[in-house]
Design an enzyme around this catalytic site. Sequence first.
Site, PDB file in Angstrom:
ATOM      1  N   HIS A 129      -6.586  11.202 -20.419  1.00  0.00           N
ATOM      2  CA  HIS A 129      -7.555  10.035 -19.847  1.00  0.00           C
ATOM      3  C   HIS A 129      -8.747   9.988 -20.590  1.00  0.00           C
ATOM      4  O   HIS A 129      -9.826  10.654 -20.494  1.00  0.00           O
ATOM      5  CB  HIS A 129      -8.029  10.439 -18.581  1.00  0.00           C
ATOM      6  CG  HIS A 129      -7.082  10.254 -17.609  1.00  0.00           C
ATOM      7  ND1 HIS A 129      -7.057   9.040 -16.632  1.00  0.00           N
ATOM      8  CD2 HIS A 129      -6.285  11.248 -16.952  1.00  0.00           C
ATOM      9  CE1 HIS A 129      -6.064   9.517 -15.681  1.00  0.00           C
ATOM     10  NE2 HIS A 129      -5.450  10.440 -15.754  1.00  0.00           N
ATOM     11  N   ARG A 188       7.438  12.223 -14.525  1.00  0.00           N
ATOM     12  CA  ARG A 188       6.455  11.933 -13.855  1.00  0.00           C
ATOM     13  C   ARG A 188       5.544  13.293 -13.254  1.00  0.00           C
ATOM     14  O   ARG A 188       6.432  14.278 -13.030  1.00  0.00           O
ATOM     15  CB  ARG A 188       6.802  11.270 -12.718  1.00  0.00           C
ATOM     16  CG  ARG A 188       5.579  10.448 -12.158  1.00  0.00           C
ATOM     17  CD  ARG A 188       5.960   9.371 -10.886  1.00  0.00           C
ATOM     18  NE  ARG A 188       4.716   9.308 -10.121  1.00  0.00           N
ATOM     19  CZ  ARG A 188       4.810   8.837  -8.945  1.00  0.00           C
ATOM     20  NH1 ARG A 188       6.026   8.780  -8.497  1.00  0.00           N
ATOM     21  NH2 ARG A 188       3.718   8.694  -8.207  1.00  0.00           N
ATOM     22  N   GLY A 200      -4.157   6.407 -12.122  1.00  0.00           N
ATOM     23  CA  GLY A 200      -4.122   6.243 -10.622  1.00  0.00           C
ATOM     24  C   GLY A 200      -2.685   6.711  -9.983  1.00  0.00           C
ATOM     25  O   GLY A 200      -2.143   7.815 -10.507  1.00  0.00           O
ATOM     26  N   GLU A 201      -2.086   5.953  -9.399  1.00  0.00           N
ATOM     27  CA  GLU A 201      -0.791   6.389  -8.784  1.00  0.00           C
ATOM     28  C   GLU A 201       0.280   5.133  -9.248  1.00  0.00           C
ATOM     29  O   GLU A 201       0.219   4.104  -8.690  1.00  0.00           O
ATOM     30  CB  GLU A 201      -0.951   6.279  -7.106  1.00  0.00           C
ATOM     31  CG  GLU A 201      -0.054   7.282  -6.509  1.00  0.00           C
ATOM     32  CD  GLU A 201       0.065   8.702  -7.190  1.00  0.00           C
ATOM     33  OE1 GLU A 201      -1.202   9.273  -7.431  1.00  0.00           O
ATOM     34  OE2 GLU A 201       1.017   9.341  -7.480  1.00  0.00           O
ATOM     35  N   SER A 202       1.222   5.690 -10.048  1.00  0.00           N
ATOM     36  CA  SER A 202       2.112   4.549 -10.504  1.00  0.00           C
ATOM     37  C   SER A 202       2.790   3.981  -9.604  1.00  0.00           C
ATOM     38  O   SER A 202       3.136   2.672  -9.719  1.00  0.00           O
ATOM     39  CB  SER A 202       2.839   5.255 -11.664  1.00  0.00           C
ATOM     40  OG  SER A 202       3.579   6.332 -11.150  1.00  0.00           O
ATOM     41  N   ILE A 223      -4.480  14.683 -15.840  1.00  0.00           N
ATOM     42  CA  ILE A 223      -4.674  14.869 -14.551  1.00  0.00           C
ATOM     43  C   ILE A 223      -3.238  14.466 -14.012  1.00  0.00           C
ATOM     44  O   ILE A 223      -2.840  13.550 -13.972  1.00  0.00           O
ATOM     45  CB  ILE A 223      -5.696  14.051 -14.082  1.00  0.00           C
ATOM     46  CG1 ILE A 223      -7.168  14.596 -14.463  1.00  0.00           C
ATOM     47  CG2 ILE A 223      -5.788  14.159 -12.623  1.00  0.00           C
ATOM     48  CD1 ILE A 223      -8.031  13.603 -14.203  1.00  0.00           C
ATOM     49  N   ARG A 224      -2.390  15.378 -13.275  1.00  0.00           N
ATOM     50  CA  ARG A 224      -1.052  15.176 -12.610  1.00  0.00           C
ATOM     51  C   ARG A 224      -0.427  14.236 -13.891  1.00  0.00           C
ATOM     52  O   ARG A 224      -0.065  13.378 -13.386  1.00  0.00           O
ATOM     53  CB  ARG A 224      -1.185  14.600 -11.560  1.00  0.00           C
ATOM     54  CG  ARG A 224      -1.979  15.563 -10.531  1.00  0.00           C
ATOM     55  CD  ARG A 224      -1.973  15.002  -9.012  1.00  0.00           C
ATOM     56  NE  ARG A 224      -0.835  14.689  -8.724  1.00  0.00           N
ATOM     57  CZ  ARG A 224      -0.346  13.485  -7.820  1.00  0.00           C
ATOM     58  NH1 ARG A 224      -1.158  12.281  -7.910  1.00  0.00           N
ATOM     59  NH2 ARG A 224       0.868  13.291  -7.569  1.00  0.00           N
ATOM     60  N   GLU A 265     -10.979   7.837 -21.115  1.00  0.00           N
ATOM     61  CA  GLU A 265     -11.993   7.281 -20.138  1.00  0.00           C
ATOM     62  C   GLU A 265     -12.679   8.306 -19.577  1.00  0.00           C
ATOM     63  O   GLU A 265     -14.033   7.802 -18.753  1.00  0.00           O
ATOM     64  CB  GLU A 265     -11.418   6.101 -19.231  1.00  0.00           C
ATOM     65  CG  GLU A 265     -10.876   6.576 -17.890  1.00  0.00           C
ATOM     66  CD  GLU A 265      -9.252   7.171 -18.055  1.00  0.00           C
ATOM     67  OE1 GLU A 265      -8.856   7.108 -19.438  1.00  0.00           O
ATOM     68  OE2 GLU A 265      -8.588   7.172 -17.187  1.00  0.00           O
ATOM     69  N   CYS A 317      -2.016   7.525 -18.803  1.00  0.00           N
ATOM     70  CA  CYS A 317      -1.423   8.240 -17.481  1.00  0.00           C
ATOM     71  C   CYS A 317      -0.563   7.461 -16.510  1.00  0.00           C
ATOM     72  O   CYS A 317       0.371   7.312 -16.859  1.00  0.00           O
ATOM     73  CB  CYS A 317      -2.606   8.952 -16.764  1.00  0.00           C
ATOM     74  SG  CYS A 317      -2.005  10.495 -15.980  1.00  0.00           S
TER      75      CYS A 317
HETATM   76  N1  GLN Z   1       0.600  11.488 -11.035  1.00  0.00           N
HETATM   77  C1  GLN Z   1       0.065  10.144 -11.317  1.00  0.00           C
HETATM   78  C2  GLN Z   1       1.537   9.260 -11.055  1.00  0.00           C
HETATM   79  O1  GLN Z   1       2.657   9.643 -11.126  1.00  0.00           O
HETATM   80  C3  GLN Z   1      -0.538   9.762 -12.496  1.00  0.00           C
HETATM   81  C4  GLN Z   1      -1.847  10.660 -12.549  1.00  0.00           C
HETATM   82  C5  GLN Z   1      -2.842   9.845 -13.157  1.00  0.00           C
HETATM   83  O2  GLN Z   1      -2.790   8.629 -13.521  1.00  0.00           O
HETATM   84  N2  GLN Z   1      -3.958  10.666 -13.339  1.00  0.00           N
HETATM   85  O3  GLN Z   1       1.535   7.937 -10.987  1.00  0.00           O
END
Ligand code: GLN
Length: 193
Positions: free
Chosen positions: A172, A106, A48-50, A136-137, A174, A79
């Site tokens: 990921h 990050r 998600g987004e940390s 993913i990112r 999942e 992630c």
């Molecule tokens: N880029 C997100 C972050 O820095 C992490 C991306 C992800 O969980 N797929 O939080």
Amino acid sequence: MAKALGILGLQGDYALHARALHRLGIPHRLVKWPEDLKDTSGLILPGGESTTFLNLMEKTGLRDAILRFAQEKPLMGTCAGLIVLATRIQNQKMKTLGLIDLEAKRNAFGRQIHSFQAPVRILPFQDHPSFDGVFIRAPQILSLGGETQALGFYQEQVVMARNRNVLVMTFHPELTADTRIHRFFYQSFVQTV
Ligand code: GLN
């Protein structure tokens, strides 16, 4: 009744972790408030987004609750979940939980290739170590400290690591139909730590 395995349900792709546990027949529940950790055998922190995770954890009281929970129970982070659990983030000031001694960067793969898929090697899967890594990112693990051990690699880079009770990966699992990593966490952490 067996305790359920918790999945942090504040944000991100928690539903896909629930799908993986469902496939394995492992009882699970979403954790949105501190009291949800009661009767929970471990906790998965999804992607998600940390920064959003850390804000919401502070607001809900889950930050302190998870720090207490982690004294006895196992955690797995994928992630953004890895970023939340790490001790140090190289390129950003973040008040992470510091539950696994490693330094991460990050969004390490830059704008051009935010996301990619590549085979990774998971050491505990001795006979069939190849696993489909979905990034993913993704963050990058820069170094490991203390008792943290490398468990998985993408080329020469560490992409999965553990200490006594925390398992993290930059990709990921999942997002694939391969449930081996969730099963590994369940068998080697939840049922033994
Ligand atoms: N880029 C997100 C972050 O820095 C992490 C991306 C992800 O969980 N797929 O939080």
